[in-house]
Scaffold this active site. Structure first.
Site, mmCIF file in Angstrom:
data_model
loop_
_atom_site.group_PDB
_atom_site.id
_atom_site.type_symbol
_atom_site.label_atom_id
_atom_site.label_comp_id
_atom_site.label_asym_id
_atom_site.label_seq_id
_atom_site.Cartn_x
_atom_site.Cartn_y
_atom_site.Cartn_z
ATOM 1 C CG HIS A 100 41.961 52.848 97.548
ATOM 2 N ND1 HIS A 100 41.784 51.495 97.367
ATOM 3 C CD2 HIS A 100 42.258 53.019 98.860
ATOM 4 C CE1 HIS A 100 41.964 50.870 98.520
ATOM 5 N NE2 HIS A 100 42.237 51.771 99.436
ATOM 6 C CG ASP A 103 42.415 51.508 93.899
ATOM 7 O OD1 ASP A 103 43.618 51.506 94.193
ATOM 8 O OD2 ASP A 103 41.510 51.275 94.718
ATOM 9 C CD GLU A 231 39.926 48.835 105.802
ATOM 10 O OE1 GLU A 231 40.946 48.158 105.562
ATOM 11 O OE2 GLU A 231 39.125 49.196 104.921
ATOM 12 C CD GLU A 267 41.909 44.025 105.426
ATOM 13 O OE1 GLU A 267 42.941 43.334 105.327
ATOM 14 O OE2 GLU A 267 41.811 45.179 104.965
ATOM 15 C CG HIS A 270 43.190 45.492 108.674
ATOM 16 N ND1 HIS A 270 42.629 46.624 108.135
ATOM 17 C CD2 HIS A 270 44.187 45.131 107.827
ATOM 18 C CE1 HIS A 270 43.260 46.935 107.010
ATOM 19 N NE2 HIS A 270 44.202 46.037 106.802
ATOM 20 C CG ASP A 295 37.678 45.926 103.221
ATOM 21 O OD1 ASP A 295 36.596 46.258 102.726
ATOM 22 O OD2 ASP A 295 38.711 46.619 103.122
ATOM 23 C CG ASP A 308 45.076 41.962 102.038
ATOM 24 O OD1 ASP A 308 44.393 42.054 103.061
ATOM 25 O OD2 ASP A 308 45.781 42.889 101.607
#
Length: 436
Positions: A100, A103, A231, A267, A270, A295, A308
């Site tokens: 990102h 990041d 996403e 993901e 998700h 992801d 995660d």
């Protein structure tokens, strides 16, 4: 330049070895169905969890002290983080990374400074990419963290916030384009609402549709050849989110005539939050021709939030790769390790153990998926189960050569009295499990 991981050797494939820092199953050069493991899996390391997260959660402060996050000068810290990131990725021996904007670059005092910071860090990233051969799988823009986005970005009731978000996305796409990124991702963590008492749902949907339309137009204007990915992001943090799952996003794209412009970045965790299996979301994306990238992570079924975790469920990953191999696998996408070590795993070597374990799991799953395809028991069962639609009456119906009246007459004339047929789920699950 000092190393950030001086005690960790380059991770290589050493089946049967006792040493901890090696792959037991991931051989990047091993051929599977005509392509190498590296080409099939297209592994990427994410900057946000791996090089930014320091162990905080909603109930506790940071537990991790990362040596690349100690400089008091924000830009020098950002450069240290890039150095650490590329050292880590190079030692893992994987081909991609993802980031990102926030990041890799610090927030400035205004939009121009934000953009300038990202451009400066991007120059260093480009140098690292040139030196190491590591490529950018995708870039994206964080439109959730700053308080300005508390009521959404594209769906915000304030046009000024919409404009600020658009400007950030434009610049991050420009940087992604300059770095040769294979994809650009949008994830709308705040694109939703808490209550209809203060929300115009139709207006917010139109705003989001316009935002996505403008981004697609800009992509073509600058000649960016990568894929635009969305996403799906359910239940967290908004109660009602417009990008809840693959089918919701696909319906949204169809409504605004954008189904040919965007594909999905799916993901695993998700999918769980949306009440689906990971395999369902991927299979649906393939079925609608909107599959893009993944992801890769897992959630904890005992916790109702986005944990995660690194993928270790080999049966689930085998099923996932079985579906992917049947549909041709990735094009521009890859497996981005959007996963973080547990809050108590505070040592630097834990980052390596987590990624090695996850990568080995994917490699094992790839080999087992190839085996399932070769043995063809699952594929043959499904083909036989639907074989009635490939000929005669069933084929005519699907080709539009019949209508409701003709079908009704056919049922009466043939005195149809179909009997239930077993789906044999347990038998098929046994085949999957035995293959793992």
């Amino acid at each position: 330049m000092a190393e950030f991981f001086p005690n960790i050797p380059k991770v290589t494939y050493k089946p049967g070895a006792k040493e901890p820092f090696c792959y037991k199953h991931y051989d990047p050069k091993k051929k599977v169905l005509g392509k190498t493991m590296a080409e099939h899996l297209r592994i990427a390391i994410c900057f946000w969890h791996t090089f930014c997260w320091q162990g905080s959660d909603p109930f506790g402060l940071d537990t991790m002290k990362r040596p690349w996050l100690t400089n008091s000068d924000p830009m020098k810290l950002a450069f240290d983080r890039v150095d650490a990131g590329f050292e880590f990725i190079e030692k893992l021996g994987v081909p991609f990374f993802a980031f990102h904007n926030v990041d890799v670059a610090p927030e400035g005092k205004n939009l121009k400074e934000n953009n300038d910071n990202l451009s400066r860090v991007a120059e260093k990233i480009a140098e690292k990419m040139q030196k190491t051969g590591i490529e950018l799988l995708w870039g994206t823009t964080n439109l959730t963290g700053h308080p300005r986005y508390m009521s959404g970005a594209a769906t915000n009731p304030d046009p000024a916030v919409f404009a600020y978000a658009a400007a950030q996305v434009k610049h991050t796409l420009d940087v992604t384009h300059q770095l040769g990124g294979h994809n650009y991702v949008l994830w709308g963590g705040r694109e939703g609402y808490e209550t209809l008492l203060n929300t115009d749902l139709k207006k917010e949907s139109d705003q989001m549709g316009r935002f996505l339309s403008m981004l697609a137009d800009y992509k073509h204007k600058i000649g960016y050849k990568g894929a635009l990915l969305i996403e799906p992001k359910p239940r967290e943090p908004s109660k009602h989110q417009y990008d809840y799952d693959v089918s919701t996003v696909y319906a949204f794209l169809q409504h605004y005539g954008l189904e040919k412009e965007y594909k999905m970045n799916i993901e695993g965790n998700h999918a769980t939050l949306a009440g689906h299996t990971f395999t369902h979301e991927v299979a649906y994306a393939y079925a609608m021709d909107i599959f893009g990238s993944i992801d890769i992570n897992e959630g904890d079924l005992m916790l109702g939030w986005d944990t995660d975790q690194f993928p270790i469920d080999r049966a689930q990953m085998t099923h996932l790769l079985y579906i992917m191999l049947q549909n041709g696998g990735f094009t521009s996408g890859g497996f981005n390790f959007d996963a973080k070590v547990r809050r108590q795993s505070i040592d630097l070597e834990d980052l390596f153990h987590a990624h090695i374990s996850g990568i080995d799991t994917m490699a094992q799953a790839l080999v087992q998926a190839e085996k399932l395809l070769a043995e063809s028991q699952l594929k043959d069962f499904v083909k036989k189960r639907y074989s009635g639609w490939d000929k005669g009456f069933g084929k005519e119906v699907l080709e539009g050569k019949s209508d409701l009246e003709k079908i009704a007459k056919h049922a009466l004339k043939e005195n149809l009295n179909p009997k239930p047929k077993s789906g044999r789920q347990e038998y098929l699950e046994r085949i999957l499990k035995e293959g793992c």
